[in-house]
Design an enzyme around this catalytic site. Structure first.
Site, PDB file in Angstrom:
ATOM      1  N   ARG A  95      -0.043 -29.361 -43.635  1.00  0.00           N
ATOM      2  CA  ARG A  95      -1.227 -29.341 -42.764  1.00  0.00           C
ATOM      3  C   ARG A  95      -2.231 -30.411 -43.205  1.00  0.00           C
ATOM      4  O   ARG A  95      -2.865 -31.057 -42.360  1.00  0.00           O
ATOM      5  CB  ARG A  95      -1.862 -27.944 -42.749  1.00  0.00           C
ATOM      6  N   SER A 143     -18.773 -33.901 -54.618  1.00  0.00           N
ATOM      7  CA  SER A 143     -19.643 -33.128 -53.725  1.00  0.00           C
ATOM      8  C   SER A 143     -20.825 -33.952 -53.228  1.00  0.00           C
ATOM      9  O   SER A 143     -21.441 -33.597 -52.228  1.00  0.00           O
ATOM     10  CB  SER A 143     -20.158 -31.881 -54.461  1.00  0.00           C
ATOM     11  N   TRP A 167      -8.478 -38.928 -55.419  1.00  0.00           N
ATOM     12  CA  TRP A 167      -8.090 -37.690 -54.729  1.00  0.00           C
ATOM     13  C   TRP A 167      -7.841 -37.934 -53.248  1.00  0.00           C
ATOM     14  O   TRP A 167      -8.280 -37.139 -52.421  1.00  0.00           O
ATOM     15  CB  TRP A 167      -9.162 -36.603 -54.856  1.00  0.00           C
ATOM     16  N   CYS A 244     -16.511 -36.867 -39.455  1.00  0.00           N
ATOM     17  CA  CYS A 244     -15.060 -36.690 -39.569  1.00  0.00           C
ATOM     18  C   CYS A 244     -14.754 -35.366 -40.250  1.00  0.00           C
ATOM     19  O   CYS A 244     -13.837 -34.634 -39.863  1.00  0.00           O
ATOM     20  CB  CYS A 244     -14.429 -37.789 -40.417  1.00  0.00           C
ATOM     21  N   GLY A 346       7.137  -8.920 -59.531  1.00  0.00           N
ATOM     22  CA  GLY A 346       7.675 -10.110 -60.198  1.00  0.00           C
ATOM     23  C   GLY A 346       8.239 -11.105 -59.210  1.00  0.00           C
ATOM     24  O   GLY A 346       8.128 -12.325 -59.410  1.00  0.00           O
ATOM     25  N   GLU A 369     -12.748 -30.971 -48.863  1.00  0.00           N
ATOM     26  CA  GLU A 369     -13.518 -30.850 -47.607  1.00  0.00           C
ATOM     27  C   GLU A 369     -14.759 -29.999 -47.815  1.00  0.00           C
ATOM     28  O   GLU A 369     -15.141 -29.226 -46.940  1.00  0.00           O
ATOM     29  CB  GLU A 369     -12.647 -30.219 -46.511  1.00  0.00           C
TER      30      GLU A 369
END
Ligand code: FAD
Length: 390
Positions: A95, A143, A167, A244, A346, A369
């Site tokens: 995704r 951030s 990242w 965005c 388990g 995000e």
């Protein structure tokens, strides 16, 4: 409802159109065919399946809300949400690939780009011929992206780009990067950087325990000459990247519910089959409490994102409303994944079940995000009128 095969305790399907349901079914079939049989191995091997990119293009996972004349789906935001939900039911990493391409690469080129840029990039991104990435975060500015130190300098016939991004989803495999950098006046500008430009490299980040089927990397700019026509002309300042993110976060608010549903359905089915003390564990009150709370939280989140989608269709969804839904859905999905893991005992730690993979994936989704806490502070600022994060 049981009949439709989709977890839907409050008959939210009644609020969907036939087209919505068809789109959802198409994506679900796609995920079952192309993602689910392989995802466990891809994730275990930390392998990004680049062959999925043109397949995503073909099924319409890239830029569903972008107009058809640019190769997009021309669909509404409920459709977009349902597509993200079905992909993330398969895997949050998959995704992520689709979110970045549609919301963070195609969206800015569509919303802020020139007509030439739209025509040059959007059809190739929509079809999956090209993969894009979005470079906002830097080593020292996560951030707080407004502090970024990546810069562009006007050299007359081109810009000189210097700095680094960290990242960045899709970066190691991208052909195109939408990059945010400050100009000499300190204003944030968006640029389209293409693979092959001298001084541009995309080192991969290894050893992730999360989103292992998604590739993540850096973007390094060492005196990259970017042609002037690659600047996004119609945006200025932090509102560019934040616009965005609104679109991507909206998709995550739906997507995370998909991961939660997959964990819930697996836990429910396991609990009905697993016998301990001579009866199915689903018959014990403590297990029922977990399952009942899961479906309650899933249902609340489904209603929230449906309403948010209707607001988005009317152009009325605020950034703050999107923050609330992103935070709520991802936190909910993480709780569901953790409880589902307990129900599987388990077995829950193995790749026989999707739980642990979803749980580890969601540890990224809760941070990227906009982190869980930053979204809470956005709500706090909205209701009090006082910003607590600066
Ligand atoms: P920091 O900002 O350093 O935050 C660390 C902690 O401090 C967090 O808990 C945070 O909530 C807290 N904190 C920070 N400021 C405050 C405050 N004012 N008040 C209270 N608490 C605070 N970025 C991109 O640009 N493009 C991508 O494609 C992309 N993909 C990603 C993929 C993955 C797998 C991951 C993990 C990240 C990705 N990111 C991407 C980056 C992501 O958006 C950042 O990790 C995120 O914004 C947080 O930044 P940070 O990691 O620097 O953490």
């Amino acid at each position: 409802s049981e009949n439709s095969g989709f977890t839907d305790y409050y008959n939210i399907d009644d609020l969907l159109t036939e087209e919505h349901k068809l789109i959802r079914q198409t994506m679900r079939d796609f995920v079952k065919r192309e993602i689910s049989p392989n995802i466990e191995k891809w994730a275990q091997d930390a392998h990004f399946p680049s062959e999925i990119v043109p397949k995503f293009g073909e099924v319409g996972a890239f830029g569903p809300t972008i107009p058809e004349e640019y190769g997009g789906g021309g669909l509404d935001y409920i459709s977009y949400g349902l597509i993200m939900q079905e992909i993330e039911r398969g895997d949050s990493g998959m995704r992520s690939t689709a979110s970045v391409q549609g919301s963070l690469v195609m969206y800015p080129i569509y919303a802020y780009g020139s007509e030439e840029q739209r025509k040059k990039y959007l059809p190739k991104l929509a079809s999956g011929e090209w993969l894009g990435c979005f470079g906002l975060t830097e080593p020292d500015f996560g951030s707080n992206p407004g502090g970024m130190v990546t810069t562009i300098k006007d050299m007359g016939d081109h810009y000189l780009l210097n700095g680094a991004k960290l990242w960045i989803s899709n970066s190691p495999e991208c052909q195109v990067a939408v990059v945010w950098a400050k100009n000499e006046q300190g204003r944030i500008k968006g640029l389209i950087v293409e693979r092959g430009m001298e001084g541009f490299s995309t080192p991969e980040i290894h050893n992730k325990w999360s989103l292992r089927a998604s590739c993540t990397g850096e973007l390094v700019f060492d005196n990259v000459k970017v042609p002037k026509e690659n600047l996004l002309p119609n945006v200025d300042g932090l509102r560019g990247p934040l616009g965005c993110l609104d679109s991507a976060r909206y998709g995550i608010a739906w997507g995370a519910i998909g991961a939660a549903i997959d964990c819930y359905e697996s836990a429910l089915s396991y609990a009905k089959q697993r016998i301990q003390f001579d009866k199915p564990i689903a018959g014990f009150q403590l297990i029922q409490k977990k399952l009942a709370e899961m479906i309650t939280e899933i249902t609340k989140a489904q209603l929230m994102v449906w309403r948010l989608g209707m607001l988005k269709n009317e152009g009325k969804a605020t950034t703050q409303q999107i923050s609330m839904a992103k935070r709520n859905s991802v936190d909910m999905a993480l709780q569901v994944a953790r409880e589902a893991r307990q129900i599987h005992g388990g077995m829950g730690i193995t790749g026989e079940y999707p739980i642990m993979r979803h749980m580890m994936n969601l540890e990224s989704v809760v941070t990227y995000e906009g982190t869980h806490d930053i979204h809470l502070l956005i709500t706090g600022a909205d209701i009090t009128g006082i910003q607590a994060f600066k």
